[in-house]
Design an enzyme around this catalytic site. Structure first.
Site, PDB file in Angstrom:
ATOM      1  N   LYS A  41     -40.017 -17.461   8.392  1.00 37.37           N
ATOM      2  CA  LYS A  41     -39.840 -17.254   6.952  1.00 37.37           C
ATOM      3  C   LYS A  41     -38.526 -17.875   6.499  1.00 37.37           C
ATOM      4  O   LYS A  41     -37.443 -17.353   6.769  1.00 37.37           O
ATOM      5  CB  LYS A  41     -39.829 -15.773   6.577  1.00 37.37           C
ATOM      6  CG  LYS A  41     -39.928 -15.599   5.064  1.00 37.37           C
ATOM      7  CD  LYS A  41     -39.441 -14.267   4.557  1.00 37.37           C
ATOM      8  CE  LYS A  41     -37.975 -14.225   4.248  1.00 37.37           C
ATOM      9  NZ  LYS A  41     -37.514 -15.140   3.177  1.00 37.37           N
ATOM     10  N   GLU A  87     -27.819 -13.162  14.049  1.00 35.66           N
ATOM     11  CA  GLU A  87     -26.666 -14.038  13.832  1.00 35.66           C
ATOM     12  C   GLU A  87     -26.219 -13.769  12.410  1.00 35.66           C
ATOM     13  O   GLU A  87     -26.892 -14.166  11.458  1.00 35.66           O
ATOM     14  CB  GLU A  87     -27.090 -15.500  14.063  1.00 35.66           C
ATOM     15  CG  GLU A  87     -25.934 -16.405  14.389  1.00 35.66           C
ATOM     16  CD  GLU A  87     -25.330 -17.007  13.161  1.00 35.66           C
ATOM     17  OE1 GLU A  87     -24.358 -16.401  12.636  1.00 35.66           O
ATOM     18  OE2 GLU A  87     -25.813 -18.049  12.711  1.00 35.66           O
ATOM     19  N   CYS A 135     -21.544 -19.535   8.081  1.00 34.39           N
ATOM     20  CA  CYS A 135     -21.154 -18.257   8.683  1.00 34.39           C
ATOM     21  C   CYS A 135     -19.828 -18.370   9.428  1.00 34.39           C
ATOM     22  O   CYS A 135     -19.114 -17.393   9.548  1.00 34.39           O
ATOM     23  CB  CYS A 135     -22.252 -17.749   9.603  1.00 34.39           C
ATOM     24  SG  CYS A 135     -22.832 -18.994  10.744  1.00 34.39           S
ATOM     25  N   GLU A 140     -16.933 -10.998   3.640  1.00 35.16           N
ATOM     26  CA  GLU A 140     -17.394 -12.389   3.679  1.00 35.16           C
ATOM     27  C   GLU A 140     -17.702 -12.831   2.251  1.00 35.16           C
ATOM     28  O   GLU A 140     -18.511 -12.212   1.561  1.00 35.16           O
ATOM     29  CB  GLU A 140     -18.658 -12.485   4.545  1.00 35.16           C
ATOM     30  CG  GLU A 140     -19.194 -13.906   4.635  1.00 35.16           C
ATOM     31  CD  GLU A 140     -20.392 -14.025   5.571  1.00 35.16           C
ATOM     32  OE1 GLU A 140     -21.383 -13.297   5.371  1.00 35.16           O
ATOM     33  OE2 GLU A 140     -20.325 -14.857   6.488  1.00 35.16           O
TER      34      GLU A 140
HETATM   35  P1  NAI Z   1     -29.851 -12.214   3.138  1.00 36.08           P
HETATM   36  O1  NAI Z   1     -29.397 -11.701   4.444  1.00 36.08           O
HETATM   37  O2  NAI Z   1     -30.402 -11.232   2.145  1.00 36.08           O
HETATM   38  O3  NAI Z   1     -30.986 -13.335   3.360  1.00 36.08           O
HETATM   39  C1  NAI Z   1     -31.209 -14.038   4.558  1.00 36.08           C
HETATM   40  C2  NAI Z   1     -32.700 -14.043   4.888  1.00 36.08           C
HETATM   41  O4  NAI Z   1     -33.138 -12.697   5.068  1.00 36.08           O
HETATM   42  C3  NAI Z   1     -33.586 -14.610   3.779  1.00 36.08           C
HETATM   43  O5  NAI Z   1     -34.658 -15.306   4.351  1.00 36.08           O
HETATM   44  C4  NAI Z   1     -34.088 -13.364   3.081  1.00 36.08           C
HETATM   45  O6  NAI Z   1     -35.306 -13.565   2.412  1.00 36.08           O
HETATM   46  C5  NAI Z   1     -34.256 -12.423   4.247  1.00 36.08           C
HETATM   47  N1  NAI Z   1     -34.229 -10.999   3.890  1.00 36.08           N
HETATM   48  C6  NAI Z   1     -33.554 -10.390   2.886  1.00 36.08           C
HETATM   49  N2  NAI Z   1     -33.796  -9.073   2.879  1.00 36.08           N
HETATM   50  C7  NAI Z   1     -34.656  -8.817   3.895  1.00 36.08           C
HETATM   51  C8  NAI Z   1     -35.288  -7.650   4.405  1.00 36.08           C
HETATM   52  N3  NAI Z   1     -35.070  -6.464   3.855  1.00 36.08           N
HETATM   53  N4  NAI Z   1     -36.107  -7.768   5.474  1.00 36.08           N
HETATM   54  C9  NAI Z   1     -36.322  -8.953   6.049  1.00 36.08           C
HETATM   55  N5  NAI Z   1     -35.773 -10.104   5.610  1.00 36.08           N
HETATM   56  C10 NAI Z   1     -34.937 -10.048   4.545  1.00 36.08           C
HETATM   57  O7  NAI Z   1     -28.659 -13.015   2.499  1.00 36.08           O
HETATM   58  P2  NAI Z   1     -28.452 -13.394   0.944  1.00 36.08           P
HETATM   59  O8  NAI Z   1     -28.787 -12.216   0.097  1.00 36.08           O
HETATM   60  O9  NAI Z   1     -29.145 -14.654   0.683  1.00 36.08           O
HETATM   61  O10 NAI Z   1     -26.889 -13.646   0.918  1.00 36.08           O
HETATM   62  C11 NAI Z   1     -25.999 -12.539   0.830  1.00 36.08           C
HETATM   63  C12 NAI Z   1     -24.773 -12.760   1.666  1.00 36.08           C
HETATM   64  O11 NAI Z   1     -25.146 -12.797   3.025  1.00 36.08           O
HETATM   65  C13 NAI Z   1     -24.030 -14.056   1.455  1.00 36.08           C
HETATM   66  O12 NAI Z   1     -23.149 -13.963   0.392  1.00 36.08           O
HETATM   67  C14 NAI Z   1     -23.343 -14.216   2.761  1.00 36.08           C
HETATM   68  O13 NAI Z   1     -22.167 -13.457   2.769  1.00 36.08           O
HETATM   69  C15 NAI Z   1     -24.298 -13.634   3.751  1.00 36.08           C
HETATM   70  N6  NAI Z   1     -25.085 -14.692   4.433  1.00 36.08           N
HETATM   71  C16 NAI Z   1     -24.724 -15.032   5.699  1.00 36.08           C
HETATM   72  C17 NAI Z   1     -25.391 -16.058   6.335  1.00 36.08           C
HETATM   73  C18 NAI Z   1     -25.018 -16.471   7.711  1.00 36.08           C
HETATM   74  O14 NAI Z   1     -25.312 -17.578   8.117  1.00 36.08           O
HETATM   75  N7  NAI Z   1     -24.406 -15.623   8.494  1.00 36.08           N
HETATM   76  C19 NAI Z   1     -26.456 -16.814   5.685  1.00 36.08           C
HETATM   77  C20 NAI Z   1     -26.792 -16.326   4.371  1.00 36.08           C
HETATM   78  C21 NAI Z   1     -26.105 -15.306   3.782  1.00 36.08           C
END
Ligand code: NAI
Ligand code: MG
Length: 507
Positions: free
Chosen positions: A205, A280, A314, A411
């Site tokens: 996904k 991660e 990240c 972050e």
């Molecule tokens: P997120 O963690 O919500 O999204 C990442 C993935 O998880 C997306 O594919 C999303 O659809 C999915 N997701 C979201 N909620 C879920 C759930 N309840 N169950 C299963 N899958 C789910 O991150 P978001 O909201 O896009 O960004 C928020 C913050 O997260 C950013 O500001 C950043 O700080 C952090 N982030 C960190 C990343 C990294 O590489 N460590 C990458 C993206 C965001």
């Protein structure tokens, strides 16, 4: 030092190539069991160009029924059929075929990635696409190299009985892979590569903000000749598609990259059926500058460490610690670099920093800047948005921060650096570790003794010395503490997709 007003003029997004324009017209479809099918879920998610804020396409929001269909296809492909019986070198060859196809379409993939995510096309060409290909090629080699061991036991049984004991690695099974929007194609490929090498199957996904390159990758996966059901791709929201995938009882493992907040939710949800989980997650990585370095050279490195990909990475080096003697020079140097960065739309060849991925992300970053100001920090560069259409935020450098400020602790995932002074090595190690995260760190110095004293003290999955964000398919990658668990890439990364079976045979 005063805040410097934004002086960047931002170009308009250039016209799309005709191939890309045509791709955008595709109907929202999901890849299930080797075919592009219509979603059962009726929801549609707009695809927005972050440079223009214009809607450029739409994708489906797969629901629980779509998830079930995809998981069943992945299960069937895993248990029986051509994939289950394939020899390692056959999987390896398929992976190479996919890598070759990606190479053939590299220009198109870079354009798509740049448009969807907002990143400079030059970066997509240099990092995202070749990086994705290298992960596939690297992992393909493991298909034929996974091994077990034999060992001597001290087992006692009836006189004369001997034992032959050994271990084998078997694929873990059906894997749900949920990825973020910052390196969409790279993340998709990095996640799929060990699945394909080990003989697992996947339901992938992509992030709802950036699903286009995964869909294009899906087309190439079909073209490469992977059997149906090996890779299934579902677009959709985290709360709908993502949550349904995590809850599905027939998923054996979840591999997630994204926020620590969602990582924790996933870990809890996975407990119901004890799915294997690798996470991660976020980071707040320190960049530690010791006094022996050339401040100007290091300033360029520190700027790159935090501003790369508009800070949406990240491992972003978002906390800068500089030894007091050269603090002002390094901060001045980073600020100077930040003002010279050419900000613009991704598809413009001159762009060095693109917009953030979404309005939500832009607003989140701006609210951190607001909070920093309110809590008394001083902004020495950037600090605002350039006031142009698109989700831009000016590269920002902040000083006069305190350890408990939100901008120091959380972050931000944007082009924002907080800089602090230190005096002693012992003190900086403690400060660097004063975070719930532990993903990465960098140390800048040529004082071998000091570096080697510092490295063991840093609680992080990766420590770079005189560089930052250097990521290679062969290098294990992952976090300490709340940056997650498990290591992707390298031998550890492929073994994470296996179960270890011990066989004990009385002979
Ligand atoms: P997120 O963690 O919500 O999204 C990442 C993935 O998880 C997306 O594919 C999303 O659809 C999915 N997701 C979201 N909620 C879920 C759930 N309840 N169950 C299963 N899958 C789910 O991150 P978001 O909201 O896009 O960004 C928020 C913050 O997260 C950013 O500001 C950043 O700080 C952090 N982030 C960190 C990343 C990294 O590489 N460590 C990458 C993206 C965001
Ligand atoms: Mg979220």
């Amino acid at each position: 030092m005063n805040a410097v007003p934004a002086s960047h003029t931002i170009a308009e997004q250039p016209a799309l190539s005709s191939a890309l324009a045509k791709f955008l017209e595709r109907k929202p479809r999901l890849l299930v069991n080797g075919e592009w099918v219509e979603a059962h879920g009726k929801g549609r998610i707009p695809v927005i160009d972050p440079a223009t804020e214009r809607r450029i396409a739409e994708i489906a929001d797969a629901d629980a029924q779509d998830v079930d269909r995809a998981v069943r296809a992945a299960r069937a492909a895993f248990e029986s059929g051509p994939w289950a019986g394939m020899l390692p070198d056959e999987r390896e060859q398929l992976m190479w075929r996919l890598a070759d196809l990606m190479e053939r379409h590299a220009g198109e993939l870079a354009e798509l990635e740049s448009l969807d995510n907002g990143k400079p096309i030059a970066m997509a060409r240099l990092i995202d696409v070749p990086g994705a290909i290298s992960h596939l090629r690297y992992m393909s080699g493991w298909a034929s190299k996974l091994d077990g061991s034999t060992f001597n036991t001290s087992l006692r049984a009836a006189p004369g009985t001997k034992f032959h004991t050994y271990t084998v690695r078997e694929p873990v099974g059906v894997v749900a892979q949920i990825i973020p929007w910052n390196f969409p194609l790279l993340m998709a490929t990095l996640k799929l590569a060990p699945v394909l090498a080990t003989g697992c199957t996947s339901v992938l996904k992509p992030a709802e903000q950036t699903s286009l390159s995964a869909l294009r990758l899906g087309e190439l996966i079909v073209e490469a000749g992977f059997p149906p059901g090996v890779v299934n791709i579902l677009t959709g929201l985290g709360e709908s598609t993502g949550a349904a995938l995590v809850a599905h009882p027939d998923v054996d493992k979840i591999a997630f990259t994204g926020s620590t907040e969602v990582g924790k939710l996933i870990n809890i949800a996975a407990t119901a059926t004890l799915k294997r989980v690798s996470l991660e997650l976020g980071g707040k990585s320190p960049v530690i500058v010791l006094p022996d370095v050339d401040p100007r050279a290091v300033a360029a490195g520190a700027a790159q460490a935090v501003f790369f990909n508009s800070g949406q990475i990240c491992v972003a080096g978002s906390r800068l610690f500089v030894q007091r003697r050269i603090f002002d020079q390094v901060v001045a140097g980073v600020s100077e670099v930040s003002r010279s960065i050419v900000m613009g739309p991704g598809l413009d060849e001159h762009t060095q920093m693109g917009p953030l991925v979404s309005q939500e992300q832009r607003d989140r970053v701006l609210s951190y800047l607001q909070s920093g100001r309110k809590q008394g920090a001083t902004i020495v560069a950037g600090g605002d948005a350039p006031g142009h259409k698109g989700y831009y935020v000016n590269p920002t450098v902040i000083v006069d921060v305190k350890p408990d400020m939100k901008i120091v602790r959380e972050e931000i995932f944007g082009p924002v650096l907080v800089a602090q002074r230190f005096d002693e090595l012992e003190e900086v190690a403690a400060w660097a570790n004063d975070t719930p995260y532990g993903l990465a760190a960098s140390i800048w110095s040529n004082d071998l003794r000091a570096v080697q004293r510092l490295v063991p003290k840093i609680k992080a999955g990766t420590v770079w010395v005189n560089c930052h964000s250097m990521i290679d398919a062969g290098m294990p990658f992952g976090g300490y503490k709340q940056s997650g668990f498990g290591r992707e890439q390298g031998r550890a990364g492929v073994e994470m997709y296996t179960e270890l079976k011990a066989v004990c045979m009385a002979i």
